[in-house]
Design a protein around this motif. Structure first.
Motif, PDB file in Angstrom:
ATOM      1  N   ASN A 170      -5.274  -0.970   3.989  1.00 47.96           N
ATOM      2  CA  ASN A 170      -5.166  -1.166   2.542  1.00 47.96           C
ATOM      3  C   ASN A 170      -4.205  -2.304   2.216  1.00 47.96           C
ATOM      4  OD1 ASN A 170      -6.929   0.941   2.163  1.00 47.96           O
ATOM      5  ND2 ASN A 170      -5.322   2.460   1.765  1.00 47.96           N
ATOM      6  N   GLU A 229       0.697  -8.389  -4.421  1.00 46.12           N
ATOM      7  CA  GLU A 229      -0.434  -7.602  -4.864  1.00 46.12           C
ATOM      8  C   GLU A 229      -0.321  -6.196  -4.296  1.00 46.12           C
ATOM      9  OE1 GLU A 229      -2.825  -8.229  -6.938  1.00 46.12           O
ATOM     10  OE2 GLU A 229      -2.297 -10.340  -7.303  1.00 46.12           O
ATOM     11  N   THR A 230      -0.561  -5.205  -5.164  1.00 43.90           N
ATOM     12  CA  THR A 230      -0.584  -3.809  -4.755  1.00 43.90           C
ATOM     13  C   THR A 230      -2.030  -3.364  -4.567  1.00 43.90           C
ATOM     14  OG1 THR A 230       1.445  -3.392  -5.993  1.00 43.90           O
ATOM     15  CG2 THR A 230       0.151  -1.476  -5.345  1.00 43.90           C
ATOM     16  N   PHE A 231      -2.259  -2.622  -3.532  1.00 38.93           N
ATOM     17  CA  PHE A 231      -3.631  -2.218  -3.245  1.00 38.93           C
ATOM     18  C   PHE A 231      -4.163  -1.282  -4.322  1.00 38.93           C
ATOM     19  CE2 PHE A 231      -6.527   0.988  -1.543  1.00 38.93           C
ATOM     20  CZ  PHE A 231      -7.564   0.173  -1.118  1.00 38.93           C
ATOM     21  N   ARG A 232      -5.419  -1.517  -4.682  1.00 37.22           N
ATOM     22  CA  ARG A 232      -6.178  -0.645  -5.555  1.00 37.22           C
ATOM     23  C   ARG A 232      -7.618  -0.670  -5.065  1.00 37.22           C
ATOM     24  NH1 ARG A 232      -4.146  -5.060  -7.903  1.00 37.22           N
ATOM     25  NH2 ARG A 232      -5.584  -6.616  -8.789  1.00 37.22           N
ATOM     26  N   PRO A 233      -8.362   0.398  -5.259  1.00 36.78           N
ATOM     27  CA  PRO A 233      -9.720   0.480  -4.697  1.00 36.78           C
ATOM     28  C   PRO A 233     -10.620  -0.684  -5.078  1.00 36.78           C
ATOM     29  CG  PRO A 233      -9.018   2.627  -5.486  1.00 36.78           C
ATOM     30  CD  PRO A 233      -7.954   1.664  -5.921  1.00 36.78           C
ATOM     31  N   SER A 234     -10.409  -1.251  -6.255  1.00 41.06           N
ATOM     32  CA  SER A 234     -11.274  -2.356  -6.690  1.00 41.06           C
ATOM     33  C   SER A 234     -11.112  -3.581  -5.784  1.00 41.06           C
ATOM     34  CB  SER A 234     -10.961  -2.742  -8.131  1.00 41.06           C
ATOM     35  OG  SER A 234      -9.602  -3.148  -8.257  1.00 41.06           O
ATOM     36  N   ASP A 287      -0.724   8.077  -0.321  1.00 41.40           N
ATOM     37  CA  ASP A 287      -1.171   8.961  -1.399  1.00 41.40           C
ATOM     38  C   ASP A 287      -1.704  10.285  -0.879  1.00 41.40           C
ATOM     39  OD1 ASP A 287      -3.446   8.154  -0.145  1.00 41.40           O
ATOM     40  OD2 ASP A 287      -4.342   7.159  -1.885  1.00 41.40           O
ATOM     41  N   ALA A 325      -4.820  -6.040   0.305  1.00 40.96           N
ATOM     42  CA  ALA A 325      -3.989  -6.580  -0.763  1.00 40.96           C
ATOM     43  C   ALA A 325      -3.468  -7.967  -0.416  1.00 40.96           C
ATOM     44  CB  ALA A 325      -2.832  -5.618  -1.054  1.00 40.96           C
ATOM     45  N   ALA A 331       0.858  -1.186   0.000  1.00 35.76           N
ATOM     46  CA  ALA A 331       0.000   0.000   0.000  1.00 35.76           C
ATOM     47  C   ALA A 331       0.889   1.229   0.000  1.00 35.76           C
ATOM     48  CB  ALA A 331      -0.929  -0.004   1.215  1.00 35.76           C
TER      49      ALA A 331
END
Length: 951
Positions: free
Chosen positions: A663, A680-685, A651, A667, A648
């Protein structure tokens, strides 16, 4: 006692016989009539008595009317004969209280015995004044026989004696002298012990003094002194007598507790003593209601104290307790006194000397207890007497505390310390003595300015206290912590002339405090920061990032895959060693600005600040993955680990460190769902996917109940003639809203939720039942086999063997028809355990297949020990080009045949791949070329169609 003994011996009290006239000699001083009386109990207020025959032989009858208040009084009748030619004057004496024969339970505590005496002839006897007995003067004429009828106030008459008046007077005077001596000794002893308590202040003295006062009170009542001081009706002192006996029991309990100092041995002793005192205190209330009950309980308590106290004293004496040892002789005498008292109460000892002797013995016991207490109390020397002044008391307190003396002579500028300070630091005597500036050399550099400023401030303001903690350098170079407490002393001119206080070595306390602070924010196993410290460092990194946009932190969460299985198979100690190894490997990847922490269990976290570009962050993540995947040597074996890594990035929208950590956790969870060993990198989806995963798990729990799960069957054909040899059972889920959900989605969810065990058993039962049906209905169906996949949770369960045994028993399948497929990586997680389980399954009649062979890190040594009969080659060896692939494929097939195993190749989709497998000698193939997974009805149609084609 001597005078009393002489009088009683001279009296020669002789027994008389009942129902016969008692001849009264002239010379006899006292005659016991206790056995010469006859009891009468009438239902009316009058009694008629036949007199004894007189000299003329005539028997007369007399009637006597009651003079007392009793409705149905008790009467006694006795006859006296004067066979002499002289007129005799005698005293009939009935004591109010007699200890002998008074009893232990509900004792007779004394009372006025005779209300009136009526003679058969002559004048009525005159009652003589007496506080201790009922005394009547009677006159016997020469040659007369007189019958006496006595009306009693009590039901019994313990003793009645006929005395010569002068002899009785001498006896009373003798007892009075003895009683006065005993009372005087008891009173002086109680007063002396009370005075000692005021002077000494020890708890032993008030306890002993209370016992002495209780004994004195009892003697005053027993000797009749109480009746002379206070106006008490004759024979009405039962309440006071019972109360004094209860008080003796209470004070004896207090004495034992105080003298033996029972509270130092165990707190339960205090509880027992407190409950005993409360119970005995309640006896005072009982005495008001019924003195006999209270006195009886008090006497039993005294007997119990004698026994229990002796046991307690002997037990403490064996442990070397000096107080108990000093009490042994007195307590043995107390037990002897209790034995004599018991014989007297039971009526075994009835001599008139017993009661005064026991009273004197009681005083002697208190006297010996007083001597014992004084001997112990004054054995401590001059310090124990309490006569010390305030300066001596302060000096003793300082000696007892063990602190180091610190003295600064301000006028001469010279510091003095006790020798203990130099010994603690390893210096020679006098090394710490000298000017205050010399102390600066042994002080820690960070403490020097503070120490000098404090001394200057005390001298300048001329008040206050020194209270400072600092470090002194020992001879070996290490520093030790000391706490200084001192105060200034002013001279006649108001200036500070010296500062005096104490030094205390607090190194251990400081070390423990620092250790506690370290443990509060660090992991006990690895020494890495824990979650609290990690979040604090992440908060600091976020603060720096707000000021410097180029220093944006990235959070890595690392979750080791299947680490629970490592603990279960190898043990917790091996698991801890593996975690230490992982921590060291990850630590070597970090730079000074980065931070590594262990959040919990097998979860690690990294704050990466040294790398900012996406490429460098990805490279670091890959380095973390490789570091964990590297083999860990443990004894003669190697352990391989994988990890799910979630990343994560900060930002500027996250306000709290927890937001970034959450976050990263999302992930990690997504990487776990995809099978682990992923980054795995966190993304909102992913948050939406996480919510979907929870919904999927909830629906999966209801899928079996709603019959949404279906078993499909994919053909496995013989490569030689392309005939169907068997099937692989595959599970499909037809969701009522989402349609068909692929196994890649719901199998990981089942693994996480633990439902994989139920799903596996469901597939196993359905497949075995269907295979049994095909064996009986399909042409050539008795040669078919069925393959069923087994998950890791099923293999690690001890119930797997019982489940397979039950399924085979219900289906009645031939040996080897039901094949269990286990992946190579699953078996190699714990090869020793897997080998034992597979051997048991083989004995039950199940076939065994090793699935996905060639994709893991198997050991050929274990491969030859595993009781498998089939190898399934992963489809990756059938795809792609290159000579190496063909060489490996051919080698696997050859190896399997050499080990006596059949070979099944997965993923055959083209004729070229089938031809390739046939050329290498593979036995079976499975793939879309021969058919997809189908229902049981479709299998039946396919088999019937194939049968017709062959016909």
């Amino acid at each position: 006692m001597v005078v009393c003994a002489l009088v009683l011996a001279a009296a020669g009290i002789a027994p008389a016989h009942a129902l016969e006239p008692v001849s009264v000699p002239v010379e006899t001083l006292a005659l016991d009539l206790s056995n010469a009386i006859e009891y009468r109990r009438e239902s009316t207020e009058t009694i008629q008595v036949s007199t004894a025959p007189g000299p003329d032989g005539i028997v007369r009858r007399i009637e006597v009317r009651s003079r007392g208040t009793e409705a149905n009084p008790t009467w006694v009748v006795f006859h006296l004969a004067n066979n002499t030619d002289q007129q005799l004057d005698r005293l009939i004496v009935a004591p109010h209280f007699r200890l002998a024969g008074s009893g232990l339970l509900w004792p007779d505590l004394g009372a006025s015995r005779i209300a009136a005496i009526t003679p058969s002839q002559g004048f009525a006897p005159e009652r003589q004044p007496s506080q201790d007995a009922d005394v009547f003067l009677v006159t016997l004429d020469p040659g007369s026989v007189v019958t006496f009828v006595a009306e009693l106030r009590t039901r019994d008459l313990p003793q009645v004696t006929l005395w010569q008046p002068n002899a009785y007077k001498d006896s009373v005077n003798a007892y009075t002298l003895y009683r006065g001596i005993v009372l005087g000794i008891a009173g002086l002893l109680a007063l002396f012990l009370t005075i000692l308590f005021v002077v000494k202040g020890s708890m032993m003295f008030p306890a002993t003094a209370a016992l002495a006062w209780a004994v004195l009170a009892y003697l005053c009542i027993d000797f009749g002194f109480w009746n002379k001081v206070f106006h008490v009706e004759a024979g009405a002192d039962q309440l006071y007598r019972a109360g004094s006996e209860v008080m003796i029991a209470v004070t004896l309990v207090i004495f034992l507790y105080a003298y033996l100092n029972l509270n130092r041995w165990h707190v339960r002793y205090s509880h027992v003593v407190l409950m005993t005192l409360l119970a005995l205190s309640a006896l005072f209330g009982v005495a008001v209601y019924d003195p006999s009950i209270a006195a009886g309980i008090a006497r039993m308590v005294l007997a119990g104290l004698g026994v229990l106290g002796f046991v307690l004293i002997i037990a403490m004496s064996l442990r070397g307790y000096d107080r108990a040892i000093m009490l042994i002789p007195t307590w043995l005498l107390f037990i002897a006194w209790l034995a004599g008292t018991g014989l007297t109460l039971s009526g075994e000892l009835v001599n008139d000397l017993v009661q005064p002797a026991l009273a004197g013995g009681l005083v002697l016991l208190v006297l010996l207890l007083g001597f014992t207490v004084m001997q112990h109390a004054f054995a401590g020397g001059s310090i124990a007497d309490g006569l010390i002044n305030d300066a001596e008391r302060r000096a003793l307190a300082l000696t007892g505390a063990g602190d180091i003396i610190w003295d600064w002579d301000v006028t001469r500028d010279r510091i003095y310390t006790s020798a203990e300070a130099e010994e603690s630091l390893g210096f020679k005597r006098g090394a710490l003595e000298g000017p205050a500036r010399d102390w600066l050399e042994v002080l820690h550099p960070q403490d020097r300015d503070r120490f000098k400023a404090t001394l200057d401030a005390v001298v300048e303001v001329r008040r206050g206290r020194l209270a400072q903690t600092f470090r002194l350098r020992a001879k070996d170079g290490h520093y030790q912590w000391f706490r200084l407490r001192a105060r200034p002393i002013l001279g006649n001119d108001g200036e500070v002339i010296r500062c005096v206080g104490t030094l205390l070595d607090v190194t251990d306390a400081k070390t423990a405090q620092e250790r506690l602070l370290h443990d509060a924010v660090h992991d006990n196993l690895t020494g890495l920061p824990n979650r609290e410290l990690f979040l604090d460092r992440l908060s600091a990194a976020m603060t720096r990032a707000q000021a410097d946009a180029a220093a944006r932190p990235a959070v890595f969460l690392i979750d080791i895959d299947r680490f629970r299985q490592v603990n279960e198979s190898l043990g917790l100690s091996v698991g801890d060693s593996i975690l230490l190894t992982v921590a060291r490997r990850l630590g070597r990847l970090l730079k000074p600005l980065d931070s590594l922490a262990r959040l919990e269990g097998d979860h690690f976290a990294i704050i990466l600040v040294s790398e900012q570009t996406p490429e460098r962050v990805a490279a670091f993540a890959d380095a973390v993955r490789r570091a964990i995947r590297a083999a860990i040597a443990f004894g003669e074996r190697e352990i391989f680990l994988t990890a799910s890594i979630g990343i994560a990035m900060y930002d500027r929208e996250q306000r709290e460190p927890d937001d970034i950590v959450k976050n990263a956790e999302v992930a990690v969870a997504f990487a776990k769902r995809l099978g682990g060993d992923r980054i795995e990198t966190f993304r909102p989806s992913l948050r939406i996917a996480a919510g979907d995963a929870l919904t999927l798990e909830a629906d999966l729990r209801k899928a079996l109940e709603r019959d949404e799960m279906k078993v499909y069957y994919q053909p496995i054909v013989r490569i030689e003639d392309r005939s169907v040899a068997g099937f692989e059972a595959l599970l499909r889920w037809d969701h009522p809203k989402r349609g068909r959900i692929p196994p890649t989605d719901f199998i990981p969810a089942a693994e996480r939720s633990g439902l994989i065990v139920q799903l596996g058993l469901f597939v196993l039962e359905r497949a075995a039942k269907q295979l049994d049906a095909w064996h009986q209905s399909l042409p050539g169906g008795d040669k078919l086999f069925m393959s069923v996949n087994v998950s890791s949770r099923q293999l690690l369960r001890h119930d797997l063997i019982n489940d397979v045994k039950a399924v085979l028993a219900r289906a009645s399948l031939p040996k080897g028809a039901l094949k269990l497929e286990l992946t190579e990586s699953l078996v190699m997680e714990n090869p020793e355990f897997a080998t034992q389980v597979l051997a048991r399954l083989k004995e039950l009649g199940a076939g065994l297949a090793l699935d996905d062979f060639g994709t893991g890190f198997s050991s050929l040594a274990y491969l030859q020990r595993l009781p498998v009969d089939t190898l399934k080659i992963d489809q990756s060896f059938l795809k792609g080009n290159g000579r190496n692939r063909l060489v490996i494929l051919k080698s696997i097939i050859t190896l399997a045949h050499d080990l006596g195993m059949d070979v099944v190749a997965e993923g055959a989709e083209t004729d070229a791949e089938a031809a390739e497998l046939a050329g290498f000698g593979a036995d079976y193939a499975q793939g879309y070329l021969y058919g997809q997974a189908m229902t049981a009805d479709d299998v039946k149609k396919m088999m019937e169609k194939a049968q017709k084609a062959r016909a």
